[in-house]
Scaffold this motif. Structure first.
Motif, PDB file in Angstrom:
ATOM      1  N   GLY B  22       0.837  -1.201   0.000  1.00  0.00           N
ATOM      2  CA  GLY B  22       0.000   0.000   0.000  1.00  0.00           C
ATOM      3  C   GLY B  22       0.873   1.253   0.000  1.00  0.00           C
ATOM      4  O   GLY B  22       0.633   2.199  -0.756  1.00  0.00           O
ATOM      5  N   SER B  25       2.595   1.511  -3.417  1.00  0.00           N
ATOM      6  CA  SER B  25       1.747   1.950  -4.529  1.00  0.00           C
ATOM      7  C   SER B  25       1.293   3.393  -4.350  1.00  0.00           C
ATOM      8  O   SER B  25       1.101   4.108  -5.325  1.00  0.00           O
ATOM      9  CB  SER B  25       0.547   1.006  -4.694  1.00  0.00           C
ATOM     10  N   SER B  26       1.140   3.835  -3.092  1.00  0.00           N
ATOM     11  CA  SER B  26       0.799   5.248  -2.884  1.00  0.00           C
ATOM     12  C   SER B  26       1.990   6.107  -3.298  1.00  0.00           C
ATOM     13  O   SER B  26       1.827   7.243  -3.766  1.00  0.00           O
ATOM     14  CB  SER B  26       0.465   5.508  -1.419  1.00  0.00           C
ATOM     15  N   PHE B  28       3.875   5.651  -5.786  1.00  0.00           N
ATOM     16  CA  PHE B  28       3.982   5.800  -7.248  1.00  0.00           C
ATOM     17  C   PHE B  28       3.519   7.186  -7.685  1.00  0.00           C
ATOM     18  O   PHE B  28       4.186   7.852  -8.472  1.00  0.00           O
ATOM     19  CB  PHE B  28       3.150   4.736  -7.983  1.00  0.00           C
ATOM     20  N   ALA B  29       2.351   7.590  -7.176  1.00  0.00           N
ATOM     21  CA  ALA B  29       1.801   8.890  -7.597  1.00  0.00           C
ATOM     22  C   ALA B  29       2.676  10.037  -7.102  1.00  0.00           C
ATOM     23  O   ALA B  29       2.852  11.045  -7.792  1.00  0.00           O
ATOM     24  CB  ALA B  29       0.375   9.037  -7.097  1.00  0.00           C
ATOM     25  N   PRO B 118      -8.351   5.542  -3.586  1.00  0.00           N
ATOM     26  CA  PRO B 118      -7.112   5.152  -4.280  1.00  0.00           C
ATOM     27  C   PRO B 118      -7.225   5.388  -5.783  1.00  0.00           C
ATOM     28  O   PRO B 118      -6.224   5.728  -6.432  1.00  0.00           O
ATOM     29  CB  PRO B 118      -6.982   3.662  -3.957  1.00  0.00           C
TER      30      PRO B 118
END
Lengths: 644, 218
Positions: B22, B25-26, B28-29, B118
């Motif tokens: 989590g 992947s957070s 990434f932005a 998300p």
């Protein structure tokens, strides 16, 4: 006793005995004479028995059952002599006076030792004897000589028939050791009573003196001959029998044939006491009045033995019991008092146990129940009986209901565990894996657009979109599971039938989409509503949809369809879910509502059971049609509504 | 790199999520944005010391709401964002929440300027969210975030749940709030069918975005 060719008229009954026999004189002056007997009950026989019989009327009636009666006797005093006599009844019928019929006794002298005793044959029976009669005779003969006692000198009646053998085996089983309570009460020669109750191990539980039995202060002696009363009482309760060697059925069968309280006068049974339907001690009546801890004729067996050497008890001429004399009355009072005493003691124990249990778990229901019973017992006897009976009926019905509810709770516990697990998984997947997939695929989407702009549309756009679609479906499914558990839906409120149906349909939309199912709605005008929890109604609609979705898995139709229809008639809304699956096949329509019944190998068979139960709770009813509008099943409910 | 938003320089953003993937992947932005992601890998046991020490090393926060499942954080994300707000640190809650968490979040909602799902979270929405936060610190709340005194009708009280109607927001929709989230003096007097006042952001579109303050007992 032997029975020959009895299935039709004209058969023969033969009775052999190994008694002391008779010579010509004894036959002439005793056996053939009515109204007197050479036997005196005041003289005990060499085997220690009190002689029975008096006027010979019963014997005459028996001998008259056939066309001829034949007697053969070998007296013990002369084992080389055989005396024979044949009575030809038609001769009496045609004679003017009985003295005109000659009854010659033939005397044969036969060398060697003959066996003493008499044989009587009744030949040419006027009536057939049915199998049922034979069973009755067998039972009568077995019980005749107190099979419950181990007296070696007692009579040994034998009927040569298979029924008898069967019964003899049964009576010899003596399940006495399985009795939960054994009452032994006695009146001695001075008229004083005493009693004790033993458990199945023979240990004394309660003991009573004369006054305990007949009431405090009652010292009047009983005016009856020495009597003993044994009663074995069984608690025919399957849980009590699980640890026993004999089954409850065996004991029930045994009690059916031999149960009841039998009365033996000087070792011989007196009819009809203890026969089926005979309740001379009013045990069943007492039990009906206060059922607790009372034996009935169905769950007990008893023997009253009267040593009546004085001949104080006289049997009626038709052998239908004793003349209701004071003596007989006293015996009955004694037996009933002993039963009352036992019941009182047992209730005391039961009450003690109850109190202990109450201390353990003070159940409000039990307490209230007891209080009602106490209050009933204070009523005047006339009202009490009726109210007691009604209350017992109510109590039984409630217990039955509790049993059903317990089973249902079990079922629903299983279901809720499945539900809770599903919710936890939904929650978990929504929180993490779905978040990760969403953010990662979005990052891939952005980055491919940035780094491979020329190829994005042709190469990446579609697979990325597929993943996003998959994620969206997963999200909705997870949300749907959790939505069902929303606590707000468990509130009792105004439930709009159409709104809830549409919401459930929307919730299922990705599901329907994924399965190429088209859902059509055909709603009645307006917004029918009732008061309930949304969850209850939602569970009906959800399970009906689930049912159709499963049915459509086996559909061969080009377009899979579900139609949900509502029709309002007066105060009822009829909601039906149709599909174009194969219809209800491989299962009886009425069985679809039963828990565990399913034709879907992956199903639980519980969905429609929940529909039925939830509908019942809402005061409605369910219905199912094997093949209807769309060709498949139509399953639905009718619910009372408040308004539109 | 970094970016100046409303005169405030944002360079590093701390990413908080109790799930390793989590957080990743957070991140990434954030990576794709002008900011440097600082992934909070280490779990913390004391929120205050984290707020005093660690957060000062960053300029903004991106946090998931669910932080307590593992031995990672002592409080959930709503509380973390609230505490950041109190310290004028821009913080964005990136989470999916269900009905069970609405009230958990509502308690702090006045000081949670933005919640993104998300799916909504990307470099652009990150920047606009930070802008919203900084604007609120500057006293510029968007209309849907401003609380007004309004009438509230208590419909029903079931255990710990209070069902209310806010006619000034939507007279048809019943909202469930937690009894324990009300001030003591209101809890003491509240009963079904009662009407009272509180300040509510009646401009909010969705019921989950509503927050309540300044309850008035009659």
């Amino acid at each position: 006793m032997e029975l020959e060719d009895i299935t039709d008229e004209g058969g023969t009954i033969t009775i052999h005995d190994s008694g002391k026999g008779m010579d010509a004189n004894e036959i002439n002056n005793g056996w053939l004479v009515l109204g007197q007997s050479s036997k005196s009950i005041k003289e005990i026989t060499p085997l220690g028995r009190t002689p029975a019989g008096s006027k010979g009327l019963g014997r005459l009636a028996a001998l008259r059952m056939g066309n001829t009666a034949y007697l053969r006797s070998v007296p013990k005093s002369n084992l080389e002599s055989e005396f024979q006599l044949t009575i030809n009844w038609p001769q009496f019928d045609s004679a003017d006076i009985v003295e005109n019929v000659q009854l010659p006794i033939t005397h044969n002298h036969l060398p060697g030792n003959l066996t003493h005793g008499s044989t009587i044959s009744i030949r040419g029976l006027k009536q057939r004897i049915s199998e049922r009669d034979v069973r009755k005779i067998a039972r009568g003969l077995i019980l005749l000589a107190d099979p419950f006692d181990d007296d070696p000198a007692a009579f040994k009646p034998i009927l040569r028939s298979p029924e008898f053998q069967e019964m003899e085996v049964l009576v010899s089983k003596r399940y006495f050791s399985d009795a939960d309570y054994h009452l032994f009460a006695s009146v001695d020669q001075t008229g004083h009573a005493s009693a004790r109750v033993m458990d199945y191990l023979g240990q004394t539980l309660f003991e009573a003196t004369h006054e305990d039995i007949l009431g405090k202060g009652n010292t009047t002696i009983l005016n009856c001959p020495a009597t003993t009363f044994d009663l074995w009482s069984f608690i025919l309760n399957s849980t009590m029998f699980t640890s026993r060697t004999n089954s409850i059925t065996e004991i029930r069968d045994w009690l059916k044939d031999f149960g009841g309280v039998h009365l033996y006068q000087n070792g011989l049974r007196v009819n009809p006491y203890g026969n089926p339907g005979n309740d001379w001690l009013n045990m069943n009546l007492s039990r009906a009045r206060s059922p607790e801890e009372r034996p009935s004729t169905n769950n007990s067996i008893g023997v009253v033995r009267v040593s009546d050497s004085e001949g104080l008890l006289s049997q009626k001429t038709d052998r239908a019991g004793f003349i209701e004399s004071d003596v007989f009355h006293e015996i009955r009072i004694f037996c009933q008092a002993a039963l009352d005493w036992m019941a009182k003691e047992r209730i005391g124990v039961a009450e003690f146990k109850r109190q202990k249990n109450r201390q353990k778990s003070s159940s409000a229901a039990t307490e209230t129940r007891d209080r009602v019973q106490q209050s009933i017992s204070k009523l005047n006897p006339a009202d009490r009986e009726e109210i007691e009976e009604l209350f017992n009926k109510y109590d039984k019905a409630t217990q039955a209901e509790v049993k059903v509810l317990k089973a249902e709770v079990q079922l629903y516990r299983t279901l809720s565990t499945a539900g809770i697990t599903a919710a936890t998984f939904s929650h978990e997947s929504r929180g993490n894996p779905l978040k990760v997939i969403t953010q990662a695929i979005n990052a891939i989407d952005r980055r491919t657009k940035e780094y491979f702009p020329a190829n994005y549309e042709a190469v990446f756009a579609k697979p990325i979109q597929s993943i996003l679609n998959g994620v969206r479906s997963l999200e909705v499914l997870g949300t749907a599971t959790l939505k069902l558990l929303s606590h707000e839906k468990r509130r009792i409120t105004r439930v709009d039938v159409h709104n809830v149906i549409s919401n459930v349909r929307d919730m299922f939309a990705p599901f329907f989409e994924g399965r190429d199912i088209v859902v059509e709605e055909d709603f009645a005008a307006g917004h029918p509503y009732f008061r309930s929890s949304e969850a209850a109604f939602e569970s009906i609609i959800t399970n009906l949809f689930n049912n159709s979705i499963a049915a459509l898995e086996n559909s061969t139709a080009e377009q899979r369809r579900i139609l949900i229809q509502t029709v309002v008639q007066e105060n009822i809304v009829k909601i039906s879910v149709h599909d174009n699956g194969p219809g209800i096949t491989g299962i009886n329509v009425k069985d679809i509502w039963l828990p565990g019944e399913t034709t879907n190998p992956n199903g639980t068979g519980l969905g429609l059971t929940i529909v039925r139960d939830a509908t019942t709770d809402l005061g409605g009813s369910v219905f199912a049609i094997e093949n209807s509008l769309l060709g498949g099943a139509e399953i639905g409910v009718e619910l009372p509504i408040i308004g539109i | 790199m970094g970016l100046a938003i409303k005169g405030r320089q944002i360079d590093r953003i701390i990413v908080i999520d109790d799930d390793k993937y989590g957080r990743e992947s957070s991140g990434f932005a954030v990576e794709e944005s002008p900011f440097e992601p600082i992934i909070q890998e280490r779990g913390i046991t004391n929120l205050n010391s984290f707020l005093e020490n660690d957060i000062n090393k960053t300029d903004a926060v991106v946090s998931d709401h669910h932080l307590k499942k593992r031995n990672y954080f002592p409080e959930n994300g709503a509380k973390v964002v609230y505490e950041c707000y109190e310290r004028q640190i821009p913080a964005v809650l990136v989470t999916r929440f269900g009905e069970s968490e609405i009230n958990e979040i509502r308690k702090f909602r006045e000081k949670i300027p933005v919640i993104l799902t998300p799916g909504e979270f990307n470099p652009h929405t990150l920047i606009s969210s930070l802008e919203i936060c900084i604007n609120e610190f500057l006293g510029n709340r968007r209309p849907e975030r401003v609380a007004w005194r309004t009438l509230i009708r208590i419909e029903d009280i079931v255990d710990n749940n209070i069902f209310i109607f806010i006619p000034g927001w939507n007279y048809e929709v019943s909202i469930s709030i937690n009894k324990q989230d009300l001030p003591q003096e209101i809890r003491n007097v509240i009963k079904a069918d009662m009407r009272l006042h509180a300040k509510v952001n009646v401009g909010a579109e969705r019921s989950e975005d509503l927050f309540f303050k300044d309850w008035e007992a009659k």
